[in-house]
Motif scaffolding. Structure first.
Motif, PDB file in Angstrom:
ATOM      1  N   PRO A  33       0.719  -1.365  -0.011  1.00 36.45           N
ATOM      2  CA  PRO A  33       0.005   0.101   0.346  1.00 36.45           C
ATOM      3  C   PRO A  33       0.896   1.429   0.105  1.00 36.45           C
ATOM      4  CG  PRO A  33       0.132  -1.061   2.127  1.00 36.45           C
ATOM      5  CD  PRO A  33       0.685  -1.522   0.937  1.00 36.45           C
ATOM      6  N   PHE A  34       2.036   1.561  -0.910  1.00 34.15           N
ATOM      7  CA  PHE A  34       2.347   2.442  -0.823  1.00 34.15           C
ATOM      8  C   PHE A  34       2.811   3.031  -2.236  1.00 34.15           C
ATOM      9  CE2 PHE A  34       4.819  -0.066   2.458  1.00 34.15           C
ATOM     10  CZ  PHE A  34       4.131   0.802   3.238  1.00 34.15           C
ATOM     11  N   CYS A  35       2.484   4.355  -2.394  1.00 34.34           N
ATOM     12  CA  CYS A  35       3.005   5.321  -3.547  1.00 34.34           C
ATOM     13  C   CYS A  35       4.109   6.370  -3.785  1.00 34.34           C
ATOM     14  CB  CYS A  35       1.983   4.976  -4.572  1.00 34.34           C
ATOM     15  SG  CYS A  35       0.699   4.703  -5.184  1.00 34.34           S
ATOM     16  N   GLU A  36       4.162   6.493  -4.494  1.00 38.89           N
ATOM     17  CA  GLU A  36       5.337   7.990  -4.265  1.00 38.89           C
ATOM     18  C   GLU A  36       4.424   9.092  -4.559  1.00 38.89           C
ATOM     19  OE1 GLU A  36       5.522   6.694  -8.966  1.00 38.89           O
ATOM     20  OE2 GLU A  36       5.092   6.225  -7.198  1.00 38.89           O
ATOM     21  N   ARG A  96      -3.249   5.922   6.975  1.00 42.13           N
ATOM     22  CA  ARG A  96      -2.565   5.581   7.660  1.00 42.13           C
ATOM     23  C   ARG A  96      -2.374   4.724   9.001  1.00 42.13           C
ATOM     24  NH1 ARG A  96      -0.823  10.990   5.508  1.00 42.13           N
ATOM     25  NH2 ARG A  96      -1.590  11.685   7.492  1.00 42.13           N
ATOM     26  N   GLY A  97      -3.373   4.991   9.818  1.00 40.42           N
ATOM     27  CA  GLY A  97      -4.333   4.379  10.909  1.00 40.42           C
ATOM     28  C   GLY A  97      -4.321   2.787  10.660  1.00 40.42           C
ATOM     29  N   ILE A  98      -4.858   2.490   9.765  1.00 40.27           N
ATOM     30  CA  ILE A  98      -5.337   0.953   9.204  1.00 40.27           C
ATOM     31  C   ILE A  98      -3.444   0.644   9.319  1.00 40.27           C
ATOM     32  CG2 ILE A  98      -6.450  -0.631   7.777  1.00 40.27           C
ATOM     33  CD1 ILE A  98      -8.675   1.802   6.825  1.00 40.27           C
ATOM     34  N   GLY A 128       4.470   7.943   0.494  1.00 43.05           N
ATOM     35  CA  GLY A 128       5.434   7.355   1.286  1.00 43.05           C
ATOM     36  C   GLY A 128       5.945   6.502   2.329  1.00 43.05           C
ATOM     37  N   ALA A 129       6.422   6.093   2.660  1.00 38.82           N
ATOM     38  CA  ALA A 129       7.246   4.987   3.722  1.00 38.82           C
ATOM     39  C   ALA A 129       8.049   5.499   4.950  1.00 38.82           C
ATOM     40  CB  ALA A 129       6.672   3.892   3.241  1.00 38.82           C
ATOM     41  N   PRO A 130       7.432   6.033   5.910  1.00 40.51           N
ATOM     42  CA  PRO A 130       8.897   6.728   6.412  1.00 40.51           C
ATOM     43  C   PRO A 130       9.330   5.760   7.605  1.00 40.51           C
ATOM     44  CG  PRO A 130       6.554   8.022   7.589  1.00 40.51           C
ATOM     45  CD  PRO A 130       6.860   7.032   6.366  1.00 40.51           C
ATOM     46  N   ASP A 131      10.584   6.196   7.977  1.00 40.21           N
ATOM     47  CA  ASP A 131      11.156   5.584   9.105  1.00 40.21           C
ATOM     48  C   ASP A 131      10.995   3.630   9.181  1.00 40.21           C
ATOM     49  OD1 ASP A 131      11.499   8.128  10.338  1.00 40.21           O
ATOM     50  OD2 ASP A 131       9.632   8.026  11.112  1.00 40.21           O
ATOM     51  N   GLY A 132      11.173   3.126   8.075  1.00 43.56           N
ATOM     52  CA  GLY A 132      11.484   1.804   7.970  1.00 43.56           C
ATOM     53  C   GLY A 132      10.018   1.044   8.148  1.00 43.56           C
ATOM     54  N   LEU A 133       9.149   2.078   7.841  1.00 39.88           N
ATOM     55  CA  LEU A 133       7.774   1.539   7.761  1.00 39.88           C
ATOM     56  C   LEU A 133       7.716   0.508   6.340  1.00 39.88           C
ATOM     57  CD1 LEU A 133       4.576   1.080   8.415  1.00 39.88           C
ATOM     58  CD2 LEU A 133       4.167   3.161   7.000  1.00 39.88           C
TER      59      LEU A 133
END
Length: 454
Positions: free
Chosen positions: A61-64, A342-344, A77-82
């Motif tokens: 579930p990530f896109c730029e 983000r919460g899910i 995005g996916a910050p902090d090693g997500l």
């Protein structure tokens, strides 16, 4: 045994309010799902099910960037090693699901897909791990079955594509939408044509057997001439598949206003551009598979076709994926708003126990009939009436007399729906997004209407 006569056709049938009611890619839609009070154990759900030809879907579930029309379950995005934490959770889920499938019968997979979001948002090393999860945890032989992967121009890098090709990818689908910068901007999809063309070149260099290109029609400011430009730019790559999507603008997506056109004018524009695109592809050696899907003649399918009736089970891994058994469709919670998504995702990555279904909808006999008819009828090849009768013990005209009579009266059915093959006419295919929702059950309609968009 002689087939029962179809119900008398109504002399007229009122047309739907729009030919673009909803894009039906699965039934029931996830907005009809609800929290499952009993949270059934997956082991119980899958006990006794056929598991020798399962579909496997892994959701990233990530896109730029998030396009203005997108209502998919994805975040920017996916910050902090997500991404690492997400893959950890995906591996835990895969382990639990494979255990729940049990050993009471053969467990094997007929096809696999990585979707999203954008799976190639992951690095090459993370894609290796994703493949390892599918193979080592789920037992899927990715090199022996069709494997489809979605990508984007910015993330279709040579190292990522090399991993996918080596691990058995047979199809790469890239969302281009438009080759014209001004149309891409209008759809809130910033990209340069040079970058798109470079990505297409890298996909071809990777020698994945099937390239699919997605294009969108109905963008604000698009004309027949600019649509032809994008069609020809795509055809220059001679892709094995092309998908032509009508633009939809849904609540909570990035497009602040739909278009400068009125509702009626926009509908007419999209229908006109659809027919232009369809005719152009047919003239260039493509065969129509569904309203959206076109395949180059002679190309072998790589997995189940769009809208294909799924009589076999589906295993979905990831917080945006859905799974199907014969009695229940289930997934995790669904949202469009970025904060909710983000919460899910955060909740998913923190989950330790994946042994139960938490969100879904039971599918009784009536819903199974609707799903079979809907997903078969929306294929250009149609549905053999005898197959439906063999599976359900009744004729589709007996189960859905009003709906099929209305479709026939509008000219949407080939041979007025009276032949041995229940198939859409060319006009019926053009109106697939109006026809499909008319087959929804009253209960599913009510659940979708009651759903609070978030």
């Amino acid at each position: 045994m002689t087939a029962p006569a179809p119900a008398p056709l109504a002399p007229t049938a009122p047309p739907p309010s729009s030919p673009y009611s909803a894009y039906v890619y699965a039934y029931p839609h996830k907005t009809a799902y609800r929290p499952l009070a009993e949270r059934p154990a997956l082991r119980d759900l899958w006990h006794g099910e056929r598991k020798d030809a399962l579909s496997l879907y892994l959701h990233i579930p990530f896109c730029e960037v998030r396009c203005g029309f997108c209502n998919l379950f994805t975040r920017i995005g996916a910050p902090d090693g997500l991404t690492g934490r997400y893959l950890d959770a995906l591996e835990r889920q895969a382990t639990a699901v494979r255990d729940a499938l049990g050993d009471d019968g053969p467990v094997s997979f007929a096809n696999a897909a990585f979707g999203g979001g954008t799976p190639t948002f992951l690095t090459a090393l993370e894609l290796e791990r994703l493949c390892d999860i599918a193979e080592r945890r789920m037992g899927a032989d990715l090199r022996a079955v069709p494997l489809s992967v979605e990508t984007s121009p910015a993330t279709a890098t040579a190292d990522r594509l090399a991993v996918l090709a080596e691990r058995g990818a047979t199809r790469v689908s890239i969302g281009v939408q438009s080759f014209l910068a001004e149309e891409a901007r209008a759809a809130v999809r910033p990209q340069r044509r040079a970058d798109v063309e470079a990505a297409l070149g890298r996909i071809r260099d990777a020698r994945v057997p099937v390239l699919n290109i997605d294009l969108i029609y109905g963008i604000d400011g698009q004309t027949p001439a600019t649509w032809r430009t994008s069609l020809d730019a795509a055809l220059a790559w001679r892709p094995e598949e092309l998908y032509l999507y009508p633009l939809y603008v849904r609540p909570l997506t990035g497009l602040a206003r739909r278009t400068a056109l009125t509702d009626r004018a926009w509908d007419e524009q999209r229908l006109s551009l659809y027919r232009q695109g369809r005719d152009h592809l047919l003239a260039h050696g493509y065969e129509q598979v569904s309203m959206r899907m076109f395949r180059l003649a002679g190309t072998a399918p790589q997995g189940p076709d769009d809208h294909a009736c799924q009589t076999d089970g589906m295993i979905g891994l990831g917080c945006g994926a859905r799974s199907y058994t014969s009695a229940l469709h289930y997934s995790f919670d669904y949202a469009v708003d970025m904060g909710e998504i983000r919460g899910i995702i955060d909740d998913y990555t923190a989950t330790a126990d994946f042994t139960r279904a938490v969100h879904g909808r039971p599918t009784n006999g009536d819903e199974a009939r609707r799903r079979h008819l809907l997903q078969s009828l929306l294929q250009a090849q149609g549905m053999p009436v005898a197959d439906y009768r063999e599976r359900f013990g009744a004729d589709p005209h007996e189960d859905f007399p009003a709906e099929l009579a209305a479709f026939a009266a509008r000219g949407w059915l080939d041979e007025d729906g009276t032949g041995p093959l229940l198939r859409l006419s060319p006009e019926g295919l053009a109106h697939s997004d109006a026809l499909g929702p008319e087959l929804f059950s009253p209960a599913v309609r009510a659940a979708m209407a009651a759903y609070e968009t978030k």
